[in-house]
Design an enzyme around this catalytic site. Structure first.
Site, PDB file in Angstrom:
ATOM      1  CG  ASP A 274     -18.067  67.166 145.590  1.00 14.50           C
ATOM      2  OD1 ASP A 274     -19.028  67.846 146.028  1.00 14.50           O
ATOM      3  OD2 ASP A 274     -18.035  65.918 145.691  1.00 14.50           O
ATOM      4  CD1 TRP A 275     -21.640  72.876 148.024  1.00  9.57           C
ATOM      5  CD2 TRP A 275     -21.127  72.034 146.021  1.00  9.57           C
ATOM      6  NE1 TRP A 275     -22.494  73.430 147.090  1.00  9.57           N
ATOM      7  CE2 TRP A 275     -22.202  72.937 145.865  1.00  9.57           C
ATOM      8  CE3 TRP A 275     -20.625  71.416 144.878  1.00  9.57           C
ATOM      9  CZ2 TRP A 275     -22.800  73.218 144.623  1.00  9.57           C
ATOM     10  CZ3 TRP A 275     -21.213  71.690 143.636  1.00  9.57           C
ATOM     11  CH2 TRP A 275     -22.269  72.563 143.532  1.00  9.57           C
TER      12      TRP A 275
END
Ligand SMILES: *[C@@H]1O[C@H](CO)[C@@H](O)[C@H](O)[C@H]1NC(C)=O
Ligand SMILES: *[C@@H]1O[C@H](CO)[C@@H](O)[C@H](O)[C@H]1NC(C)=O
Ligand SMILES: *[C@@H]1O[C@H](CO)[C@@H](O)[C@H](O)[C@H]1NC(C)=O
Ligand SMILES: *[C@@H]1O[C@H](CO)[C@@H](O)[C@H](O)[C@H]1NC(C)=O
Length: 731
Positions: free
Chosen positions: A263-264
């Site tokens: 995920d970012w």
């Protein structure tokens, strides 16, 4: 555009009935236009073996936040040539783009309980991603709704792993049939926004397998190209550097051959992450926008220092390129025409086709009718002179269309939650718009959008034939806080909704309540005798008001079902948001309705519930074991369904399995559903087939699935609490 035409769809729907009755995972990935993994790996090996270490690392490394056209891009390679891959949000449509479709959210797709429609949703979305040159759609989300307050649960498919598995599989198959890589997320235990980057989701292995990773196993069977690991820790190790959940469960047990991306900003190390099975760090940065990275030069050095093997980096590159070849993206892929961070510089590329028509249909299919006394619905236009529409929620968003960052307005008509799981609306049909368009000239519509002027609302409603009150409850992703919420701080309606409903019910005895919500809400007014109908359209996207009007006026007979439990009291739920650093999933297997069943708690509206304008009867249930274990047990249950009312309509028969007592399972588990359309008076025999895995439990000792032995019961009914027939079988 590969989206199937409407005429062809009808044929497909008919033809796929037989297929869909089986409820089996689609394991033949080659049937959906994609290459098999074996063929994709053959192509991948021929290019990756010509790449330097730096080139392979580049494929695994994001170029940095706000540095490229998409929310994430990998480094391209020259000689051998491989393009920069574009990764873009969201699970419901293209984020940060113009001229795109903003359709129904995951939770509303799930409420349709319509496998064909869910697959078509994946197809149309991916056709838009492809046409704009996006290689990876960052969706679907199969995060299970653990606590009803959970801020992002509306992006996923509800509280049940089996439903999430089916909806995920159909979405992924639809997306990848268009040549776009689906990214199923967030793996794993990302079930609340509160402290999502610092808390540890602690899940015992049986619960992990039977509940939380179940939809991922189905995604892997469907050939999913990518999986996104989540922000949180799992058993005190970050998900993106957790050897057990990435290497052991995902890659070894499930046999996942695609890539794991972070995920970012969810990567926290170089060596641990690479060795635990992370294949791509996104968007590249250590902290979003800082320009540093755990991969890139750090990963190259870790290989040179012998801390990460060259084979591991080759494996990352193979997984990434194989996903690309599997989706045939080498066979002429459109250039990226998004410009995420400089929207005005993006060329105008129109990709919407007639997807609005489909969005309207699936929106109507997702409407759940919770109550309908005196058959007040569908509205009979010939008998009605005046309808009052009450509540700000019937009207436009006061801050303007797309007037708040990532749809975080919290006011006006609610057609999606907020956060990265959104897209901009090209337009928004509000309930007032939809009802006005359908009502015709003889029906007078009056409205007020002031939620706090209760006297004004009473006055408007008093002499109307029918008063429709609109209310909502919103939620969204962590990085935006609206009125103190990302996870919801309460389960009540927003913006004075309860008081507004009460006030109108005092003066009008034909009240219809319409609630658009991200999840369950409390309904303190539910027993008021003047509230004749409660309509639950979910988060329906740009065509919301039209989808609603289709059901209110009877152009569509409602068949949506609740993908979660609506409780009478907040404390009835088995799990809640916690601000502790250690989140113990102590409810174990009792997620959602299983908790209510096991504890003997009556829900207000149970999982799987929803009414129709016609009636259905169930008869003649039989269950037979067609194969014993050894060859793999297989069971088929057959039942006959009749439409005994006077309207055509669809029923959603659901199959729940009760395991032998010795298995230690919840009282019953969803293991099948179908959407069956029947004309008035028509009847049809339907089969449900249960696979060995669906009749098995995860055995902690052997760390394997083990089929249970003894007497099972199959319950078939119209909801999890409306069982119409039961039959036993012995394995
Ligand atoms: C966006 O535009 C600004 C100003 O024109 C420019 O400096 C920046 O590089 C652009 N970013 C991208 C990703 O194109
Ligand atoms: C495309 O989007 C832009 C920006 O929202 C808008 O101005 C334009 O009218 C749209 N084009 C069409 C054909 O809808
Ligand atoms: C390498 O990783 C360290 C943290 O382990 C970080 O401080 C450093 O900036 C990274 N180097 C690069 C070039 O990004
Ligand atoms: C619940 O939260 C919403 C949104 O913040 C707020 O509008 C409402 O007043 C709250 N209701 C209660 C009963 O606390």
């Amino acid at each position: 555009m590969a989206l199937i035409t409407r005429y062809a769809l009808l044929l497909l729907t008919a033809a796929s009935c037989a297929l869909h009755t089986l409820g089996l995972p689609t394991t033949d990935a080659a049937s959906d236009n994609t290459l098999t993994w074996d063929d994709a790996y053959t192509k991948a090996r021929s290019i990756v073996h010509r790449m330097s270490l730096e080139q392979k690392v580049g494929l695994a490394t994001g170029m940095g936040w706000e540095k490229t056209l998409c929310v994430g891009n990998t480094y391209a390679s020259t000689n051998p040539n491989f393009p920069s891959l574009c990764l873009q949000d969201s699970p419901l449509g293209i984020r940060f783009a113009d001229n795109v479709t903003a359709g129904v959210s995951g939770i509303t797709a799930a409420a349709s309980f319509d496998k064909v429609a869910i697959r078509q949703r994946g197809e149309y979305m991916a056709s838009e991603f492809k046409a704009k040159g996006v290689h990876f759609q960052l969706g679907p989300s199969v995060d299970i709704m653990r606590a009803p307050q959970s801020g992002r649960a509306w992006e996923g498919f509800g509280e049940d792993p089996w439903l999430s598995g089916v909806a995920g599989r159909e979405t992924i198959t639809g997306i990848q049939s268009q040549g776009v890589i689906a990214t199923v997320k967030h793996y794993i235990g990302n079930s609340q926004e509160t402290h999502r980057t610092t808390s540890s989701s602690n899940i015992d292995k049986r619960t992990l397998h039977e509940v939380w990773t179940w939809p991922y196993a189905r995604a892997v069977e469907a050939g999913v190209g990518a999986i996104m690991c989540s922000y949180n820790l799992v058993d005190d190790t970050y998900a993106c550097e957790n050897d057990y959940i990435l290497n052991t469960v995902l890659k070894n047990e499930m046999g996942f051959r695609g890539l794991v991306m972070s995920d970012w900003g969810a990567t926290h190390s170089t060596v641990e992450s690479a060795n635990a099975g992370l294949d791509m760090t996104m968007p590249g940065d250590i902290l979003m926008g800082d320009g540093f990275t755990y991969f890139g030069a750090n990963l190259t050095k870790a290989v040179q220092d012998g801390q990460v093997s060259d084979d591991r980096v080759t494996d990352m590159a193979l997984r990434i390129t194989a996903a690309y070849y599997k989706m045939r993206q080498d066979e002429g892929y459109p250039d990226t025409t998004l410009n995420t961070f400089n929207r005005s510089e993006a060329p105008e590329v129109l990709v919407q086709g007639d997807h609005a028509t489909f969005v309207r249909e699936i929106g109507a299919a997702g409407v759940v009718l919770l109550r309908n006394q005196d058959n007040i619905l569908p509205l009979k236009t010939s008998d009605l002179k005046k309808i009052a529409l009450i509540g700000s929620h019937a009207g436009p968003i006061p801050q303007g269309l797309n007037g708040c960052p990532d749809q975080s307005c919290g006011r006006g008509h609610l057609a999606m939650g907020w956060g990265s799981g959104t897209a901009d609306f090209p337009y928004l049909i509000t309930p007032t718009d939809g009802i006005t368009a359908r009502a015709g000239g003889n029906l007078k519509l009056v409205h007020t959008y002031d939620d706090y002027d209760l006297d004004g609302a009473r006055e408007l409603a008093a002499d109307a034939d029918i008063a429709i009150v609109f209310a909502m409850a919103d939620a969204g992703e962590e990085y935006i806080v609206v009125n103190g919420n990302n996870d919801r701080q309460n389960l009540s309606l927003w913006n004075n909704g309860d008081n507004l409903i009460q006030a109108v019910s005092e003066v009008n005895d034909n009240v219809i309540v319409v609630i658009n919500a991200v999840g369950p809400v409390l309904m303190p007014w539910i027993d008021h005798e003047n509230i004749k109908a409660v309509v639950w359209p979910g988060l329906a996207g740009q065509e919301s008001g039209n989808s609603l009007a289709d059901v209110l006026f009877g152009d569509v007979n409602p068949s949506g079902r609740l993908p979660y439990t609506i409780a009478r009291n907040k404390d009835d739920y088995g799990a809640h948001i916690s601000s502790d650093a250690e989140l113990d999933y102590s409810e174990k297997l009792l997620v959602g309705y299983k908790w209510f069943d096991a504890k003997g708690i009556d829900p207000l509206f149970e999982f799987g519930y929803g009414l129709s304008y016609t009636n259905f009867e169930y008869s003649g249930l039989s269950a037979r074991v067609t194969r014993k274990q050894g060859a793999g047990a297989q069971v088929i249950a057959s039942i006959t369904l009749s439409n005994t009312g006077d309207r055509d309509g669809a029923e959603i028969p659901q199959a729940y399995i009760a395991f032998p007592k010795s298995a230690g399972e919840p009282p019953k588990l969803l293991r099948g559903f179908q959407k069956v359309f029947l004309q008035a008076g028509e009847q049809k025999a339907i089969d449900f087939e249960f696979t060995e895995k669906e009749l098995s439990v995860w055995d902690e000792e052997s760390e394997m699935w083990k089929h249970s032995e003894g007497e099972f019961t199959v319950h078939i009914g119209a909801s999890s609490r409306d069982i119409r027939a039961s039959a036993s079988f012995i394995i």
